[in-house]
Design a protein around this motif. Structure first.
Motif: not given
Length: 390
Positions: A75-103
């Motif tokens: 579940g969602y709650d298991q992915l959240r980082h916790r600091s001193t018991g407080r859960p934060y809202e998670p996020g992911l960002r992935i960057e890649f290129t295609v066709a030899g360098g298009h960002p």
């Protein structure tokens, strides 16, 4: 080819640049920069596997949808980082290129609702294909897409607004061409989790062309290899397991298995997969994953050294390095021998401070003695002195 394979083929080479994790599992805020062959090193519990989990989550969202991907992880709650018991809202960002360098990039941020429920706070991305920049955004159920020409003239804009069901990601729905491209790229990643027992047992014939990460359809994948691919597979395996002459696939009643033909010095002998060591089957699984068609754009392997003879590890790394023109590879490792076989610039140190995981390259004060040949990265790893760049 499937539509996904066709799309990836038409895009040209895909290369992953970085993964940024915010409030995800043990990470408060960290960025993993990818090279062609990236090695994550650090003690147990430092967060190496959590970085791999982030990549796997993105792939599962694209393949199965966000609700299924989250439920598989408790579940969602298991992915959240916790600091001193407080859960934060998670996020992911992935960057890649295609066709030899298009960002290109894709970003997902989740937010909390009452009852340990969640919603997509924001999803956005951008893909540059030729002269077309495909942008998209999804926030709290509303999706919009925009296409912009990068040529001076004409500049064309195309806007679309669609309502998305609550708690769903657009990756599996693919409401625009730009989203379809990102989804295809993320699905082309693969996390390898070879289980020697599953690889060794008699298997049901599988019509699926994609290699199962645990090796449970490895015989069917090898059966689809052509003569040249099987010869290449045997040659690579022989570099790690001396004497391998060829690899065959054998049907036994309604099951299928792999047979290894090995030169014992006096004659060739056949060994069924169940007769081979766990280390041999793990190496075999890694090689099949690399040579499968279509190849994944990036292959993530946790602790490839497990059950493999120390003398074979350098050879295995040399094989992996020889394939990086066609596929990126990320490994996690505790092996000093592997660390000594990987380029210094490809090492990423993972460590924990006050319960928070962090990632960086090797510290400058450690790089100098290594470059001067005074000590090896593996020796520093053994001494727990391979410091990160702070």
């Amino acid at each position: 080819m499937t539509s996904r394979e066709t799309l990836i083929h038409d895009l040209g080479p895909v290369r992953f640049k970085s993964l940024t994790m915010s409030n995800f599992l043990s990470y408060r805020s960290a960025t993993l920069d990818f090279s062609d062959l990236t090695a994550l090193i650090g003690p147990n519990g430092s967060g190496k596997s959590n970085a791999i989990s982030a990549m796997k989550l993105l792939r599962d969202i694209a393949l199965h949808g966000l609700p299924v991907a989250l439920s598989r992880r408790g579940g969602y709650d298991q992915l959240r980082h916790r600091s001193t018991g407080r859960p934060y809202e998670p996020g992911l960002r992935i960057e890649f290129t295609v066709a030899g360098g298009h960002p290109c990039f894709y970003e997902l941020r989740l937010s909390s609702l009452k009852g340990k429920r969640y919603e997509v706070k924001e999803e956005r991305g951008s893909v540059l294909v030729g002269s077309r920049e495909l942008k998209f955004q999804h926030a709290k159920g509303v999706f919009s897409a925009e296409e912009v020409s990068t040529l001076p003239e004409p500049i064309e804009r195309m806007d679309r607004t669609i309502h998305i069901p609550q708690g769903q990601s657009i990756l599996s729905l693919q409401p625009s061409f730009g989203v379809s491209i990102v989804s295809a790229v993320l699905q082309s990643m693969q996390v390898l989790e070879i289980n020697p027992t599953r690889a060794a047992e008699l298997q049901d014939p599988s019509p699926v062309s994609e290699f199962e990460p645990d090796g449970s359809n490895i015989a069917s994948i090898v059966e689809n290899f052509d003569q040249h691919e099987r010869a290449q597979l045997a040659q690579l395996l022989a570099a790690v397991v001396p004497g391998i002459a060829r690899i065959e696939v054998r049907h036994l009643a309604d099951k299928v298995t792999v047979v290894f033909v090995q030169n014992t010095g006096k004659a060739n002998r056949e060994f069924f997969a169940k007769q081979m060591s766990d280390g041999t089957l793990r190496v075999f699984g890694i090689l099949v994953a690399i040579l499968q068609s279509p190849r994944p754009t990036i292959l993530l392997i946790e602790e490839p050294e497990v059950a493999i003879h120390l003398g074979a590890l350098q050879t295995l790394v040399e094989i992996l390095r020889g394939e990086v023109d066609d596929i990126q590879i990320v490994i996690t490792t505790h092996s000093a021998d592997i660390v000594d076989s990987v380029d210094l610039d490809d090492l990423r140190v993972v460590w924990v401070t006050d319960g928070v995981s962090q990632i960086s390259k090797v510290a400058e004060h450690a790089r100098g003695p290594i470059i001067d040949g005074l000590i090896t990265p593996g020796a520093l790893l053994r001494a727990d002195a391979l410091d990160p760049s702070l």
